[in-house]
Design a protein around this motif. Structure first.
Motif, PDB file in Angstrom:
ATOM      1  N   ALA A  22     -17.916  -2.640  -7.939  1.00 31.94           N
ATOM      2  CA  ALA A  22     -19.153  -2.334  -7.114  1.00 31.94           C
ATOM      3  C   ALA A  22     -19.019  -1.369  -6.186  1.00 31.94           C
ATOM      4  N   LEU A  23     -17.892  -1.773  -5.279  1.00 32.62           N
ATOM      5  CA  LEU A  23     -17.842  -0.850  -4.061  1.00 32.62           C
ATOM      6  C   LEU A  23     -17.641   0.660  -4.674  1.00 32.62           C
ATOM      7  N   ARG A  24     -16.747   0.791  -5.726  1.00 31.75           N
ATOM      8  CA  ARG A  24     -16.381   2.155  -6.348  1.00 31.75           C
ATOM      9  C   ARG A  24     -17.644   2.691  -6.851  1.00 31.75           C
ATOM     10  N   ALA A  25     -18.428   2.106  -7.358  1.00 34.18           N
ATOM     11  CA  ALA A  25     -19.820   2.637  -8.130  1.00 34.18           C
ATOM     12  C   ALA A  25     -20.685   2.992  -6.818  1.00 34.18           C
ATOM     13  N   GLY A  26     -20.614   2.236  -5.917  1.00 31.41           N
ATOM     14  CA  GLY A  26     -21.777   2.521  -4.856  1.00 31.41           C
ATOM     15  C   GLY A  26     -22.744   1.584  -5.033  1.00 31.41           C
ATOM     16  N   PRO A  73       1.042  -1.335  -0.025  1.00 29.53           N
ATOM     17  CA  PRO A  73      -0.162   0.112  -0.009  1.00 29.53           C
ATOM     18  C   PRO A  73       0.911   1.148   0.110  1.00 29.53           C
ATOM     19  N   ASP A  74       1.972   1.415   0.894  1.00 31.98           N
ATOM     20  CA  ASP A  74       2.684   2.569   0.852  1.00 31.98           C
ATOM     21  C   ASP A  74       3.406   2.954  -0.650  1.00 31.98           C
ATOM     22  N   ASP A  75       3.763   1.729  -1.326  1.00 31.10           N
ATOM     23  CA  ASP A  75       4.284   1.998  -2.616  1.00 31.10           C
ATOM     24  C   ASP A  75       3.364   2.392  -3.601  1.00 31.10           C
ATOM     25  N   ALA A  76       2.134   2.036  -3.607  1.00 33.20           N
ATOM     26  CA  ALA A  76       1.152   2.258  -4.388  1.00 33.20           C
ATOM     27  C   ALA A  76       0.455   3.714  -4.428  1.00 33.20           C
ATOM     28  N   GLY A  77       0.732   3.836  -3.082  1.00 37.80           N
ATOM     29  CA  GLY A  77       0.154   5.500  -2.999  1.00 37.80           C
ATOM     30  C   GLY A  77      -1.391   5.712  -3.391  1.00 37.80           C
ATOM     31  N   ASP A  78      -1.472   6.720  -4.371  1.00 36.74           N
ATOM     32  CA  ASP A  78      -2.839   7.148  -4.771  1.00 36.74           C
ATOM     33  C   ASP A  78      -2.966   6.388  -5.909  1.00 36.74           C
ATOM     34  N   ARG A  79      -1.961   5.382  -6.389  1.00 44.34           N
ATOM     35  CA  ARG A  79      -2.382   4.644  -7.525  1.00 44.34           C
ATOM     36  C   ARG A  79      -3.199   3.376  -7.023  1.00 44.34           C
ATOM     37  N   ALA A  80      -3.415   3.213  -5.764  1.00 47.43           N
ATOM     38  CA  ALA A  80      -4.167   2.055  -5.472  1.00 47.43           C
ATOM     39  C   ALA A  80      -5.790   1.953  -6.001  1.00 47.43           C
ATOM     40  N   LEU A  81      -6.103   1.185  -6.755  1.00 45.03           N
ATOM     41  CA  LEU A  81      -7.480   0.728  -7.162  1.00 45.03           C
ATOM     42  C   LEU A  81      -8.428   0.346  -6.042  1.00 45.03           C
ATOM     43  N   SER A  82      -7.817  -0.604  -5.192  1.00 46.65           N
ATOM     44  CA  SER A  82      -8.641  -1.097  -4.245  1.00 46.65           C
ATOM     45  C   SER A  82      -7.412  -1.730  -3.356  1.00 46.65           C
ATOM     46  N   PHE A  83      -8.034  -2.597  -2.271  1.00 48.66           N
ATOM     47  CA  PHE A  83      -7.082  -3.253  -1.564  1.00 48.66           C
ATOM     48  C   PHE A  83      -7.557  -4.484  -1.364  1.00 48.66           C
ATOM     49  N   VAL A  84      -6.768  -5.636  -1.049  1.00 44.47           N
ATOM     50  CA  VAL A  84      -7.144  -7.121  -0.941  1.00 44.47           C
ATOM     51  C   VAL A  84      -6.649  -7.627   0.085  1.00 44.47           C
ATOM     52  N   THR A 113     -24.805   1.604  -2.179  1.00 40.75           N
ATOM     53  CA  THR A 113     -24.137   1.113  -0.906  1.00 40.75           C
ATOM     54  C   THR A 113     -23.329   2.473  -0.691  1.00 40.75           C
ATOM     55  N   ARG A 114     -22.872   2.678   0.664  1.00 38.29           N
ATOM     56  CA  ARG A 114     -21.667   3.534   0.886  1.00 38.29           C
ATOM     57  C   ARG A 114     -20.547   2.722   1.535  1.00 38.29           C
ATOM     58  N   ALA A 115     -20.867   1.423   1.428  1.00 36.33           N
ATOM     59  CA  ALA A 115     -19.670   0.729   2.217  1.00 36.33           C
ATOM     60  C   ALA A 115     -18.465   0.626   1.186  1.00 36.33           C
ATOM     61  N   ARG A 116     -17.400   0.539   2.046  1.00 35.42           N
ATOM     62  CA  ARG A 116     -16.234   0.859   1.108  1.00 35.42           C
ATOM     63  C   ARG A 116     -15.414  -0.806   1.114  1.00 35.42           C
ATOM     64  N   SER A 117     -16.007  -1.756   1.760  1.00 35.90           N
ATOM     65  CA  SER A 117     -15.354  -2.970   1.928  1.00 35.90           C
ATOM     66  C   SER A 117     -16.418  -3.983   1.837  1.00 35.90           C
ATOM     67  N   ALA A 118     -15.684  -5.167   1.310  1.00 38.46           N
ATOM     68  CA  ALA A 118     -16.794  -6.341   1.361  1.00 38.46           C
ATOM     69  C   ALA A 118     -15.919  -7.712   1.540  1.00 38.46           C
ATOM     70  N   LEU A 119     -16.468  -8.906   1.979  1.00 39.08           N
ATOM     71  CA  LEU A 119     -15.771 -10.143   1.942  1.00 39.08           C
ATOM     72  C   LEU A 119     -16.231 -10.738   0.839  1.00 39.08           C
ATOM     73  N   ALA A 120     -15.253 -11.805   0.317  1.00 42.06           N
ATOM     74  CA  ALA A 120     -16.069 -12.889  -0.690  1.00 42.06           C
ATOM     75  C   ALA A 120     -15.559 -14.249  -0.326  1.00 42.06           C
ATOM     76  N   LEU A 121     -16.275 -15.121  -0.749  1.00 48.89           N
ATOM     77  CA  LEU A 121     -15.981 -16.521  -0.590  1.00 48.89           C
ATOM     78  C   LEU A 121     -15.913 -17.525  -1.833  1.00 48.89           C
ATOM     79  N   SER A 122     -15.304 -18.505  -1.834  1.00 45.55           N
ATOM     80  CA  SER A 122     -15.271 -19.612  -2.941  1.00 45.55           C
ATOM     81  C   SER A 122     -15.201 -20.751  -2.108  1.00 45.55           C
ATOM     82  N   GLU A 179     -11.424  -3.817  -0.151  1.00 39.87           N
ATOM     83  CA  GLU A 179     -11.560  -2.508   0.221  1.00 39.87           C
ATOM     84  C   GLU A 179     -11.279  -1.513  -1.121  1.00 39.87           C
ATOM     85  N   VAL A 180     -11.903  -0.395  -1.067  1.00 38.75           N
ATOM     86  CA  VAL A 180     -11.618   0.569  -1.875  1.00 38.75           C
ATOM     87  C   VAL A 180     -11.344   1.948  -1.233  1.00 38.75           C
ATOM     88  N   PRO A 181     -10.529   2.753  -1.894  1.00 34.20           N
ATOM     89  CA  PRO A 181      -9.900   4.006  -1.025  1.00 34.20           C
ATOM     90  C   PRO A 181     -11.074   4.949  -0.831  1.00 34.20           C
TER      91      PRO A 181
END
Lengths: 425, 396
Positions: B343-347, B247-258, B372-381, B394-396
């Motif tokens: 989806a989270l970015r689009a709300g 994350p520190d290297d990506a800075g504001d280039r981060a599209l999301s976090f996983v 949604t105004r949520a900025r994070s979600a879980l996913a299972l497979s 998670e999205v910034p």
């Protein structure tokens, strides 16, 4: 709190020397080669007619029964044989090696939460199945009698061996199946060490199993042109000036790897310390290693550094040493550049190239320096090659006490892994 | 608070049955579209499972066709695209490659020249002359499990850490392995790509026979997961790739976090819902949205909801992207990482496509798209045998 270290407390092996780790260790200690004519199918018309074949014509329920050790639920084996599952020789080899390692480490109920990290080879397709389903030039697959499980065993699922090992040992931990071709076995053991060091597991059963000694495997390799064209027991002679290709082998090696403190507390025998490992990629060519060996060197250098060692601490290198002109030359350059004149050998001249299981069987061979103060030799090595300017042991083993050894495995397309083992104290 | 293995996504690409542009795929998800259709790859009209969700079109022409099958080629395409979109943040020894390989299941098409004269020759006497000599010299390479990985590493010059893992949670495993390599500093960027198809004869037959896959004759007849009438999932296929950086290297280039995790619980079939919930608990940071495993079995769906409710609470929102895309095997986790972030970015949260009669139980299966105004979600497979994957997006 000190760094968590991974130690090997149990080993099991199936190789061309026979079933059991002792067969491998004794064969290597005697400086013998187990390469011979292929027996489990008629290979007389194939260009490749020798292999490092496990001396068992048929993998069967009775074979599993004989070597079951502490395997649970072994009654299932008859059903597996009936269903054809055991025709995939690597499934049998993996089960037997896992049972031996488990027994050797004196594992019991307390270890059943162990993770499994295993390297496996190609999914298997069976000629008999295909032939039975042929109707002229059409494959009869679809509804009706052929649509059930009996009619669709066109392959052995890539993770089938892992599934069966977990089932019979009753393991409940995480599982990772590594399929990095000839680097898979080494990667699986490296991954096990990583799980222990990170605290993600306390016990891991790890290793690899593979068999390509079947018409499809031998046929495919023959067409690729990788095997030696000589149908002789000496067909594979790593680092020898006259080397001209590999010999296909088969088998398995499995290890019980534990957190050191836990192993000591329960009184387990420590066979070796998994001191460090690293992976790199050649990013060069699909069918050839990087000629200067620079990325192989990088894997070795990083593995040594992660073990907090200097290159001079390594007393023996177990080379990937396939016996192909290009691999051995590039690897030798890398070994020379990093380690100088360190004693080096390849056991592929003795047991063949076990493909996905190569790294695992070779790590099993790397226990010899600690258990017998013996460095394995390079079978059929007779004429040194100026293009491979390293100290090649062979063909007889070398009696010497060393503290650390390094084993290389290099996969198709340049996936490299190096693993450092240390003498337990 | 964030998970220790959390890494930034700085580039992504995918091929799914609903398209290859994440934004466009999201629009179709929000519209409740389903990719299920009569099997486009082969005639499955006599199979128990006749529907499939397939990637439209074919891989682009490439010199690698002689080495790599269709899904591997898709994997290579998305890998290269993701790296380019990330601006190639690292090269050479600082760029690692981590591949999740679902499996390679069918060999018979290209084996026909070898096989058609083998009938009755079970010991393969004369097999060489009768066919093996006709094998393409690269046949063996064509069937190697790491061929796409190896060739992609050459194409992009990735010389750092690299692993190829297999299985139906391979995508989650690859994400996890990449996160560890980044965390310990052995690489500065990790290209993670995963590919899988369940739309192959043997797989479809076994999924159909076991009842895991739907036996519906038409798309309209498919009952959604978490519906009281659920009766099997739609087999699908996908390839997806992300570039991960610290994350520190990506800075504001981060599209999301996983953050990702993978495990297995020893089951021969699908993993237990408790195993899935346990993975979710290890990643959750108060998240209230979860994309479920969505196996479309009333019994399993109910148990999954109960187990997740213990972790997330009974009112968490339940999604099922695979109701639209089909089950994606080893590619699932990487696809989820991309589409959930979109989806989270689009709300906007997509509905569970085709969900008419949600079964009773905890969690809130989403029958209609909602903001949604949520900025994070879980996913299972989940896949067999007992393989489970999870991630937190998670999205910034």
């Amino acid at each position: 709190m000190g760094r968590r270290r991974a130690v090997i407390t149990g080993v099991g092996a199936v190789s061309a020397f026979g079933v059991g780790y002792d067969a491998l260790a004794n064969g290597l200690a005697a400086g013998r080669s187990a390469i011979g004519p292929i027996r489990n199918f008629d290979a007389r018309t194939f260009p490749t007619r020798v292999a490092g074949e496990v001396p068992i014509e048929k993998t069967s329920a009775s074979l599993l029964e004989k070597h079951r050790g502490v395997l649970l639920h072994i009654g299932e084996a008859a059903a597996w044989e009936h269903s054809g599952l055991l025709r995939d020789r690597k499934v049998c080899f993996g089960l037997i090696a896992a049972a031996e390692a488990w027994r050797h480490a004196r594992c019991g109920t307390a270890e059943r939460r162990a993770a499994l990290s295993i390297g496996l080879g190609l999914e298997q397709a069976f000629l008999e199945d295909f032939a039975d389903q042929l109707d002229g030039d059409e494959i009869r697959i679809g509804a009706g009698d052929l649509a059930g499980p009996e009619g669709v065993r066109f392959r052995s699922r890539v993770d089938l061996t892992a599934e069966k090992i977990r089932g019979v040992l009753g393991l409940s931990g995480r599982v990772a199946v590594h399929v990095s071709a000839c680097a898979a076995g080494g990667t699986a053991v490296a991954h096990a060490a990583s799980l222990i060091e990170r605290g993600a597991a306390d016990v891991v059963l790890c290793g690899a199993a593979d068999s390509m000694v079947n018409p499809l495997g031998i046929g495919g390799m023959s067409r690729l042109g990788a095997p030696s064209p000589r149908a002789e027991p000496s067909a594979c002679r790593p680092f020898d000036r006259r080397r001209d290709g590999l010999v296909v082998g088969e088998g398995a090696a499995m290890f019980v790897v534990e957190e050191e403190g836990r192993a000591r507390t329960r009184g387990a025998d420590l066979l070796a310390v998994l001191a460090g490992s690293a992976t790199t990629q050649d990013a060069y060519r699909a069918t050839a290693p990087r000629p200067d060996g620079s990325r192989a060197l990088a894997a070795m250098e990083r593995a040594v550094r992660r073990a907090n060692l200097a290159p001079s601490d390594i007393g023996y290198v177990n080379a990937h040493g396939t016996g192909t002109p290009l691999n051995d030359m590039a690897e030798a350059k890398a070994i020379r550049a990093l380690f100088g004149d360190v004693p080096t050998s390849s056991i592929k001249g003795a047991v063949g190239h076990l493909m996905a299981a190569a790294g695992a069987i070779e790590l099993a061979a790397c226990l010899l320096p600690f258990t017998r103060d013996l460095l394995p030799g390079t079978a059929h090595f007779e004429e040194p090659d100026p293009e491979c300017p390293i100290h090649v042991i062979g063909p007889r083993p070398l009696q010497r006490r060393v503290e650390y050894v390094l084993s290389n495995s290099f996969g198709f397309g340049g996936q490299n892994v190096s693993v450092v083992l240390g003498r337990p104290r | 608070m964030t998970h220790a293995g959390r890494m930034a996504v700085t580039g992504c690409s995918l091929r799914t049955p609903l398209g290859d542009d994440a934004r466009a795929v999201l629009r179709r998800l929000l519209a409740g579209e389903r990719a299920a259709a009569p099997n486009a790859h082969f005639d499955a009209s006599t199979y128990t499972c006749r529907l499939a969700a397939t990637i439209p079109g074919a891989p682009r022409p490439t010199k690698h066709r002689k080495f790599v099958k269709r899904m591997g080629l898709f994997g290579m395409e998305v890998g290269a695209e993701a790296l380019a979109r990330a601006g190639t943040p690292a090269k050479g020894a600082r760029l690692g490659l981590f591949c999740g390989y679902g499996g390679l299941r069918a060999h018979w098409d290209d084996l026909m020249p070898v096989l058609e004269r083998q009938t009755g020759d079970a010991r393969a006497t004369g097999a060489w002359a009768q066919g093996f000599s006709l094998l393409h010299p690269f046949w063996m390479l064509f069937h190697l499990s790491n061929n796409a990985h190896a060739l992609l590493s050459i194409d992009v010059g990735g010389k750092g850490d690299g692993t190829t893992t297999a299985g139906s949670n391979a995508g989650a495993q690859a994400l996890r392995a990449a996160s560890i390599a980044l965390a310990v500093g052995s690489v500065d960027a990790a290209l993670v790509f995963a590919y899988d198809t369940l739309v192959e004869p043997e797989t479809l037959l076994s999924l159909g026979m076991s009842g895991a896959a739907t036996s519906a004759a038409t798309t309209e007849a498919v009952v959604a997961p978490y519906d009281e009438g659920a009766a099997g999932f739609v087999p699908g296929e996908a390839a997806a790739a992300v570039v991960l950086e610290r994350p520190d290297d990506a800075g504001d280039r981060a599209l999301s976090f996983v953050s990702a995790a993978a495990t297995a619980d020893g089951a021969e079939g699908f993993p237990s819902p408790r195993a899935l919930a346990s993975l979710a608990a290890g990643l959750s940071v108060g998240d209230m949205i979860v994309d479920g495993a969505a196996l479309a079995s009333p019994e399993r769906d109910t148990a999954e909801r109960a187990a997740l409710a213990d972790v997330l609470g009974p009112s968490a929102t339940l999604l099922a992207l695979t109701a639209s895309t089909g089950q994606l095997g080893g590619a699932t986790a990487v696809v989820q990482a991309i589409l959930l972030a979109e989806a989270l970015r689009a709300g906007a949260l997509p509905p569970i496509a085709g969900l008419d009669r949600p079964s009773a139980g905890p969690l809130r299966p989403l029958a209609r798209a909602e903001e949604t105004r949520a900025r994070s979600a879980l996913a299972l497979s989940a896949g067999m045998p007992g393989l489970a994957g999870a991630l937190r997006v998670e999205v910034p």
